[in-house]
Design an enzyme around this catalytic site. Structure first.
Site, PDB file in Angstrom:
ATOM      1  N   GLY A 212       3.465  -2.187   3.669  1.00 41.40           N
ATOM      2  CA  GLY A 212       4.880  -2.559   2.978  1.00 41.40           C
ATOM      3  C   GLY A 212       5.624  -1.509   2.532  1.00 41.40           C
ATOM      4  O   GLY A 212       6.871  -1.976   2.723  1.00 41.40           O
ATOM      5  N   THR A 213       5.117  -0.853   1.968  1.00 40.72           N
ATOM      6  CA  THR A 213       5.933   0.553   1.720  1.00 40.72           C
ATOM      7  C   THR A 213       6.176   1.528   3.037  1.00 40.72           C
ATOM      8  O   THR A 213       7.582   1.782   2.219  1.00 40.72           O
ATOM      9  CB  THR A 213       4.765   1.528   0.860  1.00 40.72           C
ATOM     10  OG1 THR A 213       4.347   0.378  -0.147  1.00 40.72           O
ATOM     11  CG2 THR A 213       5.351   2.822  -0.057  1.00 40.72           C
TER      12      THR A 213
ATOM     13  N   ASN B 129       7.640  -9.195  -7.875  1.00 44.42           N
ATOM     14  CA  ASN B 129       6.335  -8.874  -7.704  1.00 44.42           C
ATOM     15  C   ASN B 129       5.568  -9.046  -9.387  1.00 44.42           C
ATOM     16  O   ASN B 129       4.630  -9.160  -9.388  1.00 44.42           O
ATOM     17  CB  ASN B 129       5.678  -7.254  -7.228  1.00 44.42           C
ATOM     18  CG  ASN B 129       7.153  -6.212  -7.577  1.00 44.42           C
ATOM     19  OD1 ASN B 129       7.898  -6.088  -7.555  1.00 44.42           O
ATOM     20  ND2 ASN B 129       5.964  -5.492  -8.174  1.00 44.42           N
TER      21      ASN B 129
ATOM     22  N   GLN C  62       5.682 -10.389  -1.575  1.00 42.61           N
ATOM     23  CA  GLN C  62       5.627 -10.645  -2.421  1.00 42.61           C
ATOM     24  C   GLN C  62       5.982 -12.017  -1.581  1.00 42.61           C
ATOM     25  O   GLN C  62       5.241 -13.100  -1.780  1.00 42.61           O
ATOM     26  CB  GLN C  62       5.688 -11.037  -3.640  1.00 42.61           C
ATOM     27  CG  GLN C  62       5.057  -9.613  -4.408  1.00 42.61           C
ATOM     28  CD  GLN C  62       3.872  -9.015  -4.587  1.00 42.61           C
ATOM     29  OE1 GLN C  62       3.077 -10.421  -4.634  1.00 42.61           O
ATOM     30  NE2 GLN C  62       3.208  -8.353  -4.551  1.00 42.61           N
TER      31      GLN C  62
ATOM     32  N   HIS D  31      -1.970  -7.216   2.848  1.00 38.49           N
ATOM     33  CA  HIS D  31      -3.069  -7.301   2.547  1.00 38.49           C
ATOM     34  C   HIS D  31      -2.405  -8.418   0.825  1.00 38.49           C
ATOM     35  O   HIS D  31      -3.389  -8.296   0.383  1.00 38.49           O
ATOM     36  CB  HIS D  31      -3.246  -5.845   2.110  1.00 38.49           C
ATOM     37  CG  HIS D  31      -2.679  -5.383   0.848  1.00 38.49           C
ATOM     38  ND1 HIS D  31      -3.108  -5.190  -0.391  1.00 38.49           N
ATOM     39  CD2 HIS D  31      -1.247  -4.408   1.042  1.00 38.49           C
ATOM     40  CE1 HIS D  31      -1.591  -4.247  -1.562  1.00 38.49           C
ATOM     41  NE2 HIS D  31      -1.087  -3.965   0.057  1.00 38.49           N
TER      42      HIS D  31
ATOM     43  N   THR E 283      -0.581   5.983  16.515  1.00 34.06           N
ATOM     44  CA  THR E 283      -1.360   5.020  16.746  1.00 34.06           C
ATOM     45  C   THR E 283      -1.334   3.873  15.682  1.00 34.06           C
ATOM     46  O   THR E 283      -1.783   4.143  15.278  1.00 34.06           O
ATOM     47  CB  THR E 283      -2.810   5.927  17.528  1.00 34.06           C
ATOM     48  OG1 THR E 283      -2.750   6.827  18.236  1.00 34.06           O
ATOM     49  CG2 THR E 283      -4.309   4.864  18.046  1.00 34.06           C
TER      50      THR E 283
ATOM     51  N   CYS F 213       0.655   0.895  -9.401  1.00 33.79           N
ATOM     52  CA  CYS F 213       1.287   2.434  -9.346  1.00 33.79           C
ATOM     53  C   CYS F 213       0.046   3.433  -9.425  1.00 33.79           C
ATOM     54  O   CYS F 213      -0.923   3.070  -9.273  1.00 33.79           O
ATOM     55  CB  CYS F 213       2.271   2.962 -10.544  1.00 33.79           C
ATOM     56  SG  CYS F 213       1.576   3.429 -12.156  1.00 33.79           S
TER      57      CYS F 213
HETATM   58  N1  PLP Z   1       7.283  -4.331  -2.615  1.00 26.31           N
HETATM   59  C1  PLP Z   1       6.452  -5.122  -3.086  1.00 26.31           C
HETATM   60  C2  PLP Z   1       7.169  -6.331  -3.779  1.00 26.31           C
HETATM   61  C3  PLP Z   1       5.384  -5.008  -3.339  1.00 26.31           C
HETATM   62  O1  PLP Z   1       5.006  -5.705  -4.500  1.00 26.31           O
HETATM   63  C4  PLP Z   1       4.303  -4.239  -2.808  1.00 26.31           C
HETATM   64  C5  PLP Z   1       3.378  -4.055  -3.825  1.00 26.31           C
HETATM   65  O2  PLP Z   1       2.793  -4.344  -4.122  1.00 26.31           O
HETATM   66  C6  PLP Z   1       4.916  -3.509  -1.526  1.00 26.31           C
HETATM   67  C7  PLP Z   1       6.343  -3.458  -1.624  1.00 26.31           C
HETATM   68  C8  PLP Z   1       4.405  -2.173  -1.291  1.00 26.31           C
HETATM   69  O3  PLP Z   1       3.217  -2.755  -0.219  1.00 26.31           O
HETATM   70  P1  PLP Z   1       2.158  -1.380   0.347  1.00 26.31           P
HETATM   71  O4  PLP Z   1       0.756  -2.113  -1.156  1.00 26.31           O
HETATM   72  O5  PLP Z   1       1.800  -2.295   1.812  1.00 26.31           O
HETATM   73  O6  PLP Z   1       2.803  -0.421   1.040  1.00 26.31           O
END
Ligand code: PLP
Length: 383
Positions: free
Chosen positions: A75-76, A149, A177, A199, A235, A327
């Site tokens: 997600g990040t 979140n 979320q 995840h 990859t 965090c």
């Molecule tokens: N965005 C939100 C709203 C999240 O809750 C999270 C994870 O806590 C992320 C982004 C980041 O996702 P990832 O853990 O897959 O990098």
């Protein structure tokens, strides 16, 4: 291993157990089917085909075309690609809600963007967004998460997108979320860019998707081998991608039943805790109206206790919970989300996030109802 046997896991917003469907789908790709999908021979072609099939499944479930799916490392990375990649393609002002995850807020800060306030329930203020769009005049991207979140507030993505599009800005939504509980193909349909993370809905960690709709200006942040239509070189994580598709399909099939079952568990937990813990407040629903919240989230502020001490004692009782978002350091920091909602500083000290998920049970709720009020009373007595 945890120091205590886990008696209740209430940190599903941080991560949730792997679904059996995902584990089964991944197994061959962690074993005999090990090919690099960028190759030309049979072993590579088999991996390529698995990715193509996963892409089709995911596109169908997220409401986009297969060639609008960009696989990322979570997600990040999807959020960073959306914000930095659109800004690189079309420089201008980026507006974000003040309650975004750091995966959005930090790239927005890097490109000199601004934030838009939310109300006391954690919902973005549309009139403030409209004013900011007019005031800046050069907004190229608006980014507002589909659901928060920390407190679980669902955002008015369609209304927000209508405003942004009227001003010629693209729209990104972090649906990391929301994808656990809502039909992203519907609730995030008006966004040009949509981030999800495997995840959170029962897939493996370290894999995600950015939906980038056709025609959205986007430059890569990661260059090299040119995978993912030149938008994300590297990859592919074949097992991860296959597992994510299987988890998303399993989640989609069970979504309505899980949302109803877990929502009822969350409501029972809220009712019990609010009646047993004097002065506890349901942060984003102080009047008890939870209609804007994800079904798995219960966020409380508990005056007269410190989150850190609370979490320590809960952990000793085998209860996994959280104060805010997880965090990297694991340390507790003041929550920007609660600050943006106007939660009094004294109340934020006792913030507690309890998040339920697909494995949550009545027994876990009973365990928290047994332990938490006593732990709060003990901490208050020790002051
Ligand atoms: N965005 C939100 C709203 C999240 O809750 C999270 C994870 O806590 C992320 C982004 C980041 O996702 P990832 O853990 O897959 O990098």
């Amino acid at each position: 291993m945890p120091s205590q046997p886990v008696t209740a896991y209430l940190d599903h917003a941080a991560t949730t157990p792997l679904r059996p469907e995902a584990r089964a789908a991944m197994a061959p790709w962690l074993g005999e089917r090990f090919g690099n999908p960028s190759g030309a021979h049979g072993v590579a072609r088999a991996a390529r085909q698995a990715i193509d099939e996963a892409r089709d499944t995911i596109a169908g479930l997220l409401g986009c075309a297969p060639n609008e799916v960009v696989f990322t490392g979570g997600g990040t990375e999807a959020d960073n690609l959306a914000v930095l990649g659109t800004h690189a393609a079309r420089p201008g002002t980026v507006l974000a809600s003040a309650v975004e995850h750091h995966a959005v807020l930090e790239p927005v800060e890097l490109v000199g963007g601004s934030t838009v306030p939310v109300d006391g329930r954690g919902v973005v203020d549309l009139s403030a967004l409209s004013a900011a769009l007019k005031a800046h005049g050069d907004v190229t991207l608006v980014t507002v998460m589909t659901a928060n979140n920390e407190v679980g507030a669902v955002q008015p993505v369609a209304e927000m997108a209508r405003l942004a599009h009227k001003h010629g800005a693209a729209v990104h939504t972090d649906a990391v979320q929301a994808a656990v509980w809502l039909d992203i193909g519907t609730v995030s349909a008006s966004a040009d860019l949509v981030a999800v993370s495997s995840h959170k809905f029962g897939g493996p960690q370290g894999v995600g998707v950015l939906v980038a709709r056709k025609g959205t200006p986007l430059h890569p942040r990661q260059v090299g081998g040119g995978q993912e239509r030149e938008l994300r070189s590297g990859t592919h994580n074949v097992a991860g991608i296959v597992g994510m598709a299987a988890a998303l399909a399993a989640k989609a099939a069970a979504r309505e039943e899980e949302a109803a079952r877990v929502g009822a568990l969350r409501d029972r937990l809220a009712k019990g805790l609010l009646s047993e813990i004097p002065d506890a407040v349901e942060t984003a629903a102080p009047d008890g109206d939870r209609s804007h919240l994800l079904p798995g989230t219960l966020h409380l502020t508990i005056p007269g206790v410190e989150s850190e001490a609370l979490l320590f004692l809960l952990d000793e009782a085998g209860i996994c919970a959280s104060a805010a978002s997880a965090c990297a350091s694991g340390a507790q920091e003041a929550s920007h989300v609660l600050a943006a909602m106007g939660t009094p500083l004294a109340a934020t000290a006792g913030a507690l996030r309890l998040t339920l998920g697909w494995t949550s049970t009545d027994a876990e709720v009973d365990r928290v109802l047994d332990v938490l009020p006593a732990v709060v009373a003990r901490l208050r007595g020790a002051r």
